[in-house]
Design a protein around this motif. Structure first.
Motif, PDB file in Angstrom:
ATOM      1  N   PHE B 308      54.370 153.170 -59.584  1.00 53.03           N
ATOM      2  CA  PHE B 308      54.716 154.256 -60.513  1.00 53.03           C
ATOM      3  C   PHE B 308      56.221 154.480 -60.538  1.00 53.03           C
ATOM      4  O   PHE B 308      56.805 154.746 -61.591  1.00 53.03           O
ATOM      5  CB  PHE B 308      54.012 155.563 -60.111  1.00 53.03           C
ATOM      6  CG  PHE B 308      52.543 155.585 -60.425  1.00 53.03           C
ATOM      7  CD1 PHE B 308      51.937 154.509 -61.051  1.00 53.03           C
ATOM      8  CD2 PHE B 308      51.763 156.687 -60.108  1.00 53.03           C
ATOM      9  CE1 PHE B 308      50.584 154.520 -61.354  1.00 53.03           C
ATOM     10  CE2 PHE B 308      50.406 156.708 -60.404  1.00 53.03           C
ATOM     11  CZ  PHE B 308      49.816 155.628 -61.024  1.00 53.03           C
ATOM     12  N   PHE B 311      58.025 151.553 -62.382  1.00 53.85           N
ATOM     13  CA  PHE B 311      57.806 151.533 -63.836  1.00 53.85           C
ATOM     14  C   PHE B 311      58.230 152.844 -64.494  1.00 53.85           C
ATOM     15  O   PHE B 311      58.040 153.037 -65.688  1.00 53.85           O
ATOM     16  CB  PHE B 311      56.330 151.250 -64.124  1.00 53.85           C
ATOM     17  CG  PHE B 311      56.060 150.818 -65.538  1.00 53.85           C
ATOM     18  CD1 PHE B 311      56.620 149.653 -66.037  1.00 53.85           C
ATOM     19  CD2 PHE B 311      55.251 151.579 -66.369  1.00 53.85           C
ATOM     20  CE1 PHE B 311      56.378 149.258 -67.347  1.00 53.85           C
ATOM     21  CE2 PHE B 311      55.000 151.183 -67.679  1.00 53.85           C
ATOM     22  CZ  PHE B 311      55.565 150.012 -68.162  1.00 53.85           C
ATOM     23  N   ILE B 313      57.023 155.845 -64.229  1.00 50.29           N
ATOM     24  CA  ILE B 313      55.989 156.849 -64.496  1.00 50.29           C
ATOM     25  C   ILE B 313      56.296 158.085 -63.667  1.00 50.29           C
ATOM     26  O   ILE B 313      56.189 159.210 -64.134  1.00 50.29           O
ATOM     27  CB  ILE B 313      54.601 156.287 -64.151  1.00 50.29           C
ATOM     28  CG1 ILE B 313      54.309 155.070 -65.021  1.00 50.29           C
ATOM     29  CG2 ILE B 313      53.527 157.351 -64.344  1.00 50.29           C
ATOM     30  CD1 ILE B 313      53.154 154.237 -64.546  1.00 50.29           C
ATOM     31  N   PRO B 333      58.312 155.216 -68.708  1.00 48.33           N
ATOM     32  CA  PRO B 333      57.775 153.896 -69.036  1.00 48.33           C
ATOM     33  C   PRO B 333      58.537 153.250 -70.191  1.00 48.33           C
ATOM     34  O   PRO B 333      58.805 152.045 -70.170  1.00 48.33           O
ATOM     35  CB  PRO B 333      56.330 154.192 -69.438  1.00 48.33           C
ATOM     36  CG  PRO B 333      55.978 155.408 -68.675  1.00 48.33           C
ATOM     37  CD  PRO B 333      57.241 156.223 -68.614  1.00 48.33           C
ATOM     38  N   PHE B 343      53.509 146.667 -66.976  1.00 46.54           N
ATOM     39  CA  PHE B 343      52.718 147.251 -65.894  1.00 46.54           C
ATOM     40  C   PHE B 343      51.231 147.244 -66.240  1.00 46.54           C
ATOM     41  O   PHE B 343      50.820 147.858 -67.214  1.00 46.54           O
ATOM     42  CB  PHE B 343      53.193 148.694 -65.646  1.00 46.54           C
ATOM     43  CG  PHE B 343      52.367 149.462 -64.649  1.00 46.54           C
ATOM     44  CD1 PHE B 343      52.081 148.925 -63.400  1.00 46.54           C
ATOM     45  CD2 PHE B 343      51.889 150.721 -64.949  1.00 46.54           C
ATOM     46  CE1 PHE B 343      51.325 149.644 -62.482  1.00 46.54           C
ATOM     47  CE2 PHE B 343      51.134 151.444 -64.030  1.00 46.54           C
ATOM     48  CZ  PHE B 343      50.850 150.896 -62.797  1.00 46.54           C
TER      49      PHE B 343
END
Lengths: 343, 511
Positions: B308, B311, B313, B333, B343
């Motif tokens: 997470f 990427f 997030i 993202p 991802f």
């Protein structure tokens, strides 16, 4: 399966329902389907349906997009009142027509963006977020008209509601043109695709890089824009702005039209055309009940009854029953398909 | 163990099998619980723990197998009948009503009545005596919402034991408790053990397993790995039961020529001191082009959290990210995708697929998002993309117009993989890419990973399948307790090396 047959299959239930309703009305009220030309303008119940459907049809276009994002817009009836009040005030103050139209459209878009802020940025549930403007909107409209029904006398502006061009009433041009323009915008760009993805699974769409917030803003802004056009038609038609009654409960008819058109309130796949046929179904019922001479007290109940029938035919429970009958008939084939799918 | 020989086990399940949509979730699983025993049920996500529990407590119906309670065959159809038989459950999200009082919660659905009215006094008195057994002296007329999660949990246990009394199932009971509260809970559990209640506990905290449990049963990929007495099971063996095969597992061939990887040019993607409070402690990670970095660790160790962060997030609150020497901000993202990251999430259904859209639309989604709404992918281009990936990844059925929700898990995973491959990423993060996938698709996805890195793409692969990691990764980062504790490469990169690093006993170079 080519594009055309797929479209036809998607729209078949709505087209069939519309045809049946028009057929039944023409049996009860002879002459219902007649269209005549008087003073170079088309007249008849069918034309009347197309004209009267203008406000709901316009709202339906925006509502379809909002519902596709898994939202709902309850405020558009009130936005009609606000934009009508703005237009009437500017007209009676003597502003030129282009200014009146531009400002009214701008106010409608601003209302939509307000809803967008509440839904996309503050993450308020759409039904609550738009309820705020639904309640406050009529108050705002009353403040603009200073609490009276604001009438005006301007033939160019009122032509938007009651004029005709080449024999066809102007409201028909307005809603068909708007629907075409927005339909093209949605389907010729990737907006429609991205809106559907966001409505079906916002998290997955965001993780794939889709800008969900921007899409929510666009959907609500388009909804506001459509309500503004509807507001001008309603105001021009009665040559006055009635803050209390203009567009009253029309948002509910628009939601109904979308649902009759087969778009799920859970968001996702949508069809503006199907929603518009839904709007025509609702308006046909309204007009049909009037011309067939039923006592007006029955109107709402008959309308509710017909809509229950249409929705029952579309309900998942019925689909399951039909699906089950079909599946048992071609059981072997289906089993084979299931095996393929799990490989 | 307390049971005398010759007596029936309290709860015994034999040969339990269950499939969902043709994919087996449990296969020939045996489970035996004695009275007066605390039995830990362990395994990674997707191992089949919850499926087994749900079958025992009547939420699911089993496809195969038999269940005996005190020697009598039972077949609980729903939660209520399981409760009536004596099997009670307390879920992670405590299943009580916050807006009722403690006493009302304890007697909900079975209120004692007097003259047809609910007898409040009896409820109150019985609630008080009931909770005193658990060492709770609280105002039973106060609303449940005024108490902490720990107290609510004990109330839920009290209700379950009072209602059922023989078997108590606890699903992750300590997940949201602090150390002191865990101690209190364990005192209650020991008391219940004394009273002869059989307790099944699902948890991913191994320390707690060693503290409280008498016996463990380990599941992996829906199969029984084994059931052992905890006092005879070293921690290392337990972890290898959960994650890998036996410790003597043979090193893969391509691990024999290790050092070549380190010579591959400068790192292209670097994360320095990258971390987020409460998520993952700051770590350094360099990923070179064409390299596969594996991430290993137990459930809850911070594996997905690391993905997470990488990427965007979750937003890192410390450290920097650099690509080809230039610093970049990966705050969402979108930003990650703009830097050509991709991802594939672990939760395919909620985070991956857009169920009602066609396979073709799902494949085109990330590319379309990258291009923006004004530059649509033409439908003919969309068809070409879909057809070429359906062919190259062997997605079945080969129907690009079918809604993706009707595809099997493995084929959905391939489609999500295709979604990223069309964007030609420089870094692809795969979180449990082979979870819930049949064997055939499993092998194909591993082959695909090797092919991609040979084309120069960098990959981060998170997996609880250690053989899978050692097979595909050039390096493996090991996580424990939300911290990167080790980095293994070359001859150190073996399943037992990873297991040792997780257990904190191996010779490892600290990250």
């Amino acid at each position: 399966m080519n594009w055309f047959t797929r479209r036809l299959r998607r729209l078949a239930p709505q087209l069939a329902a519309l045809a049946i309703i028009l057929g039944v009305i023409s049996l009860v009220a002879p002459g219902f389907l007649t269209v005549s030309v008087q003073n170079g303008r088309l007249y008849g119940s069918l034309i009347d349906i197309l004209v009267r459907a203008a406000p709901v049809a316009l709202l339906t276009v925006g509502m379809t997009l909002v519902i596709a994002t898994r939202g709902i817009d309850l405020s558009i009836g009130a936005v009609i009142a606000i934009c009508g009040a703005v237009a009437a005030t500017l007209i009676s103050d003597g502003y030129p027509l282009p200014v009146v139209i531009a400002v009214s459209l701008g106010v409608g878009i601003a209302c939509g963006l307000w809803n967008g802020v509440l839904v996309a940025v503050l993450d308020i549930q759409p039904i609550i977020a738009t309820l705020i403007l639904m309640v406050a909107g009529r108050g705002i409209a009353q403040l603009i008209t200073e609490g009276v029904i604001l009438t005006f006398n301007d033939d160019t502006f009122s032509a938007l509601g009651s004029g005709a061009l080449a024999g066809i009433p102007i409201p028909i041009y307005l809603w068909v043109g708007t629907a075409l323009a927005i339909g093209l915008l949605i389907r010729r760009t990737a907006l429609g695709f991205l809106i559907e993805a966001t409505g079906i699974n916002r998290r997955a769409a965001s993780l794939a890089g889709v800008r969900a917030r921007f899409l929510l803003f666009s959907a609500y802004a388009i909804s506001g824009l459509c309500a503004a056009i509807a507001g001008m038609i309603v105001t021009a038609d009665i040559r006055g702005a009635d803050a209390n009654n203009a567009g009253l409960w029309l948002e509910l008819d628009a939601i109904l039209a979308v649902v009759v058109g087969g778009t799920s309130l859970n968001g996702g796949r949508f069809s503006i055309t199907a929603s518009l046929i839904g709007a025509l179904i609702i308006q046909s019922i309204n007009t049909g009940i009037l011309v067939s001479g039923f006592p007006p007290e029955f109107n709402l109940i008959i309308k509710a009854g017909i809509i229950i029938v249409v929705l029952t035919l579309q309900s998942p429970a019925i689909a399951t029953v039909f699906g089950f009958i079909k599946a048992t008939r071609r059981g072997d084939k289906l089993n084979h398909g299931a095996k393929e799918a799990t490989r | 163990m307390k049971t005398l020989s010759g007596q029936h086990a309290l709860l015994e399940a034999r040969g339990i099998g269950k499939s969902f949509f043709g994919i087996p979730a449990l296969d020939e699983v045996d489970f035996t619980l004695q009275g007066g025993e605390i039995h830990a049920l362990l395994g990674e996500n997707g191992a089949g723990k919850s499926t087994l529990i749900k079958i025992l407590t009547g939420v699911y119906r089993r496809d195969r197998g038999t269940i005996y309670l005190e020697g009598n065959e039972i077949s609980p159809d729903d939660v209520a009948s399981a409760q009536a038989l004596g099997i009670g459950t307390v879920y992670q999200e405590v299943n009580l009503l916050e807006n009722l009082t403690v006493a009302e919660n304890l007697f909900l659905g079975r209120q004692p009545r007097r003259f047809g009215m609910i007898d409040r006094r009896t409820i109150r008195d019985r609630s008080k005596t009931l909770l005193e057994r658990y060492g709770l002296d609280i105002d039973v007329d106060a609303l449940l919402s005024s108490f902490s999660v720990a107290i609510r949990q004990i109330i839920a246990i009290a209700r379950a034991v009072d209602l059922s009394g023989k078997v108590l199932v606890l699903d992750e009971p300590t997940a949201s408790l602090d150390a002191h509260e865990v101690k209190g809970l364990f005192t209650v559990l020991r008391q219940l053990r004394e009273d002869g209640v059989g307790i099944v506990i699902i948890t991913h905290f191994l320390d707690q397993v060693y503290e409280i449990a008498d016996r463990v049963t380990v599941l992996r990929n829906g199969r029984l790995v084994g059931s052992r007495t905890i006092s005879e099971l070293p921690r290392l063996d337990l972890i290898s039961m959960m994650l890998g095969r036996e410790l003597q597992h043979i090193t893969r061939d391509h691990q024999a020529e290790p050092e070549t990887i380190d010579d591959r040019g400068a790192p292209s993607i670097q994360f320095q001191n990258y971390g987020k409070k409460g998520s993952v402690a700051p770590f350094d990670l360099d990923i070179r082009p064409g390299e596969v970095v594996g991430i290993a660790g137990l459930l809850g160790s911070g594996r997905s959290e690391t993905a997470f962060l990488l990427f965007g997030i979750d937003r890192a609150d410390s450290g920097t990210a650099t690509i080809d020497g230039e610093q970049v901000a990966i705050t969402s993202p979108e930003a990650a995708i703009a830097n050509r990251f991709g991802f594939c999430p672990e939760e395919r259904k909620t985070d991956g697929i857009v169920g009602d859209l066609s396979v073709a639309d799902n494949i085109a989604l990330a590319l379309q998002a990258q291009r923006g709404w004004m530059r649509p992918i033409s439908s003919s281009h969309k068809r070409e993309l879909a057809d070429s990936f359906i062919k190259s990844l062997d997605i079945r059925p080969a129907d690009r117009e079918r809604p993706i929700k009707f595809l099997s898990g493995g084929n959905q995973q391939k489609a999500i993989l295709a979604r990223w491959l069309v964007t030609e990423p420089r870094l692809l993060i795969l979180d449990e890419p082979t979870r819930g996938i049949d064997i055939g698709a499993h092998a194909e996805i591993l082959k695909m990973i090797e092919k991609l890195c040979s084309q120069g793409m960098s990959l981060v692969v998170i997996s609880s399948e250690l053989e899978e990691l050692t097979a595909v990764a050039h390096r493996v980062i090991v996580l424990s307790d939300r911290r990167h504790v080790a980095e293994l490469s070359g001859r150190h990169l073996t399943t037992d090396g990873i297991i040792r690093a997780i257990a904190g006993t191996g010779e490892t170079e600290a990250a």
